[in-house]
Design an enzyme around this catalytic site. Structure first.
Site, PDB file in Angstrom:
ATOM      1  N   GLU A  45      17.303  -0.157  -9.474  1.00  0.00           N
ATOM      2  CA  GLU A  45      16.311  -0.397  -8.504  1.00  0.00           C
ATOM      3  C   GLU A  45      15.923   1.126  -8.523  1.00  0.00           C
ATOM      4  O   GLU A  45      14.602   0.996  -8.206  1.00  0.00           O
ATOM      5  CB  GLU A  45      16.997  -0.784  -7.078  1.00  0.00           C
ATOM      6  CG  GLU A  45      17.125  -2.307  -6.882  1.00  0.00           C
ATOM      7  CD  GLU A  45      15.977  -3.327  -7.222  1.00  0.00           C
ATOM      8  OE1 GLU A  45      14.746  -2.748  -6.901  1.00  0.00           O
ATOM      9  OE2 GLU A  45      15.981  -4.001  -7.832  1.00  0.00           O
ATOM     10  N   GLN A  50       8.493   2.556  -9.802  1.00  0.00           N
ATOM     11  CA  GLN A  50       7.315   3.203 -10.427  1.00  0.00           C
ATOM     12  C   GLN A  50       7.449   3.122 -11.843  1.00  0.00           C
ATOM     13  O   GLN A  50       6.918   4.037 -12.727  1.00  0.00           O
ATOM     14  CB  GLN A  50       7.068   4.640 -10.006  1.00  0.00           C
ATOM     15  CG  GLN A  50       6.081   4.658  -8.578  1.00  0.00           C
ATOM     16  CD  GLN A  50       7.097   5.654  -7.679  1.00  0.00           C
ATOM     17  OE1 GLN A  50       7.992   5.817  -7.762  1.00  0.00           O
ATOM     18  NE2 GLN A  50       6.248   6.128  -6.631  1.00  0.00           N
ATOM     19  N   LEU A  88      11.932  10.013 -17.549  1.00  0.00           N
ATOM     20  CA  LEU A  88      11.578   8.967 -16.592  1.00  0.00           C
ATOM     21  C   LEU A  88      10.700   9.113 -15.407  1.00  0.00           C
ATOM     22  O   LEU A  88       9.948   8.465 -15.010  1.00  0.00           O
ATOM     23  CB  LEU A  88      12.888   8.343 -16.084  1.00  0.00           C
ATOM     24  CG  LEU A  88      13.720   7.296 -16.615  1.00  0.00           C
ATOM     25  CD1 LEU A  88      14.828   6.948 -15.665  1.00  0.00           C
ATOM     26  CD2 LEU A  88      12.593   6.077 -16.826  1.00  0.00           C
ATOM     27  N   TYR A  90       9.237  11.314 -11.970  1.00  0.00           N
ATOM     28  CA  TYR A  90       9.711  11.108 -10.485  1.00  0.00           C
ATOM     29  C   TYR A  90      11.103  11.665 -10.373  1.00  0.00           C
ATOM     30  O   TYR A  90      12.112  10.583 -10.066  1.00  0.00           O
ATOM     31  CB  TYR A  90       9.409   9.738  -9.873  1.00  0.00           C
ATOM     32  CG  TYR A  90       7.834   9.314 -10.032  1.00  0.00           C
ATOM     33  CD1 TYR A  90       7.029   9.800  -9.039  1.00  0.00           C
ATOM     34  CD2 TYR A  90       7.426   8.526 -10.939  1.00  0.00           C
ATOM     35  CE1 TYR A  90       5.626   9.579  -8.916  1.00  0.00           C
ATOM     36  CE2 TYR A  90       6.016   8.186 -11.164  1.00  0.00           C
ATOM     37  CZ  TYR A  90       5.186   8.627 -10.032  1.00  0.00           C
ATOM     38  OH  TYR A  90       3.742   8.229 -10.219  1.00  0.00           O
ATOM     39  N   TYR A 125      12.151  -1.077   1.288  1.00  0.00           N
ATOM     40  CA  TYR A 125      12.281  -2.063   0.267  1.00  0.00           C
ATOM     41  C   TYR A 125      13.458  -1.711  -0.548  1.00  0.00           C
ATOM     42  O   TYR A 125      14.134  -2.894  -0.872  1.00  0.00           O
ATOM     43  CB  TYR A 125      10.960  -1.672  -0.829  1.00  0.00           C
ATOM     44  CG  TYR A 125      11.301  -2.359  -2.033  1.00  0.00           C
ATOM     45  CD1 TYR A 125      11.188  -3.823  -2.403  1.00  0.00           C
ATOM     46  CD2 TYR A 125      11.658  -1.760  -3.182  1.00  0.00           C
ATOM     47  CE1 TYR A 125      11.232  -4.312  -3.252  1.00  0.00           C
ATOM     48  CE2 TYR A 125      11.930  -2.438  -4.443  1.00  0.00           C
ATOM     49  CZ  TYR A 125      11.761  -4.028  -4.418  1.00  0.00           C
ATOM     50  OH  TYR A 125      12.130  -4.517  -5.640  1.00  0.00           O
ATOM     51  N   ASP A 143       7.954  -5.378  -2.257  1.00  0.00           N
ATOM     52  CA  ASP A 143       7.498  -4.459  -2.938  1.00  0.00           C
ATOM     53  C   ASP A 143       5.794  -4.738  -3.069  1.00  0.00           C
ATOM     54  O   ASP A 143       5.603  -5.806  -2.722  1.00  0.00           O
ATOM     55  CB  ASP A 143       7.966  -4.000  -4.280  1.00  0.00           C
ATOM     56  CG  ASP A 143       8.089  -5.146  -5.077  1.00  0.00           C
ATOM     57  OD1 ASP A 143       7.585  -6.179  -4.836  1.00  0.00           O
ATOM     58  OD2 ASP A 143       8.175  -4.862  -6.251  1.00  0.00           O
ATOM     59  N   CYS A 210      -0.727 -22.848  -3.710  1.00  0.00           N
ATOM     60  CA  CYS A 210      -1.183 -21.326  -3.592  1.00  0.00           C
ATOM     61  C   CYS A 210      -2.648 -21.395  -3.054  1.00  0.00           C
ATOM     62  O   CYS A 210      -3.497 -21.862  -3.657  1.00  0.00           O
ATOM     63  CB  CYS A 210      -1.313 -20.765  -4.887  1.00  0.00           C
ATOM     64  SG  CYS A 210      -1.956 -18.892  -4.695  1.00  0.00           S
TER      65      CYS A 210
END
Ligand code: SF4
Length: 365
Positions: A45, A50, A88, A90, A125, A143, A210
């Site tokens: 997670e 991002q 990766l 961040y 989240y 999210d 929908c």
């Protein structure tokens, strides 16, 4: 709230997900039982925040090999953790993951959503996603993907985040009926692969009911948030080399770039270019544009060879070239490290090395 009941509306997601689900290393086979390895869910997670699934797959495999459980990660050296995260982006996520693992190793897993949300780096989240996927708690995880799907499905005008509390309440019965882990992952998958910003409604299991599709509004629901224009800058990214050592900025303890070593940079607006007088001492490579969320950098990489190291200002260190590969660097700085072993060109112009050295040297006593 006059929305249709969530268990009925979302029911087609379960057989659809069974058919299309990708076999990812962090996904449990049995979606009706608690996950056998909550730590793997936590790692996935945080990595998936991002970052695309395809990028995460090899990182996740290497990470679990290197740090197979929370206790191993808790005891790992900070540099080794940043090194394993290198590429990766961040990097805060790596530090949060280690801090969360430290808490879990010491005190065990929290017993409720509030406890999970109290772990470092787990916003509402991620805490809800880990709760649902690892522990089968009926904790609705919303999210960006889930907000987009639900906004269209329920024809929510305006920013769907403003309806987060209503949406969470609405989702809870569906989580109970379809299974928290299954529904959470199915919603994520639908948002990532079918109900993307440009939706593929023909392939959607929810298409018949929908509301946005039936109203012909999929293009404007949800409204696209206007992004501020990224700030632009032009930088010299410099590797000073002297007697086999390189000058680098040591990692900061806090902030976005904590844990990462960096090459000195100089804003071209303050350090203009001049003709190079000693071409042999300066090497340049083709520049590139580095794009971040809020800024764009036009980067020109340089290597400036010196006869001897100078005494650097606080925070800068001379590092033996043999240790460069072992240091955790951000993406931009990795590129210069990689370039150093490739042939470059003598530049026609560069900033004045003497000025750059003055900017990096300790003030003389
Ligand atoms: S029908 Fe289209 S807009 Fe509606 S949920 Fe499916 S993909 Fe999204």
């Amino acid at each position: 709230m006059s929305w249709p009941l969530s268990p009925e509306l979302l029911a087609p997601l379960a057989p659809w997900f069974e058919r299309v689900r990708r076999d990812l290393a962090w996904r449990a086979q049995d979606l009706d039982a608690p996950h056998p390895d909550p730590y793997a869910v936590l790692v996935s997670e945080l990595m998936l925040q991002q970052t695309q699934v395809a990028t995460v797959v090899p990182y996740f495999a290497r990470w679990l090999e290197r740090f197979p459980d929370a206790a191993t990660l808790a005891e790992a050296d900070e540099d080794a953790v940043h090194k394993a995260w290198e590429g990766l982006g961040y990097y805060r996520r790596a530090r949060f993951l280690k801090a969360a693992a430290t808490s879990v190793a010491a005190e065990g897993w929290p017993g409720d959503l509030e406890g999970l949300a109290g772990l470092p780096g787990l916003g509402p989240y991620t805490a809800a996603a880990v709760g649902a996927i690892a522990f089968q708690w009926p904790t609705p995880a919303l999210d960006g993907n889930a907000f987009r799907v639900l906004a269209r499905l329920l024809l929510i005008e305006g920013d769907p985040k403003a309806r987060a509390a209503d949406l969470r309440t609405w989702l809870v019965p569906a989580l109970g009926a379809l299974g928290p882990s299954r529904l959470t992952q199915a919603l994520m998958e639908l948002g990532a692969t079918v109900c993307a910003p440009a939706p593929a409604c023909g392939a959607c299991p929810l298409g018949d009911h929908c509301a946005a599709r039936l109203a012909g509004r999929t293009a404007d629901i949800p409204p696209v948030a206007k992004r501020a224009k990224p700030r632009a800058s032009t930088l010299w990214l410099v590797a000073f080399e002297a007697k086999g050592q390189f000058l680098l900025q040591a990692p900061a303890a806090r902030g976005l770039l904590a844990g990462l070593w960096r090459w000195p940079t100089f804003d071209a607006a303050d350090h203009g270019a001049e003709p190079v007088l000693r071409p042999g001492s300066i090497t340049a490579w083709l520049g590139w544009t580095q794009v971040y969320t809020h800024r764009r950098e036009a980067v020109t990489p340089l290597r400036i060879g010196l006869e001897a190291p100078f005494t650097p200002a606080g925070g800068l260190r001379w590092v033996p070239g043999t240790e460069l590969q072992g240091l955790p660097l951000g993406k931009r700085d990795q590129r210069l490290r990689d370039l150093l072993v490739t042939p470059g060109q003598p530049p026609l112009e560069s900033p004045d090395p003497a000025r750059l050295i003055r900017a990096c040297a300790a003030p003389s006593a």
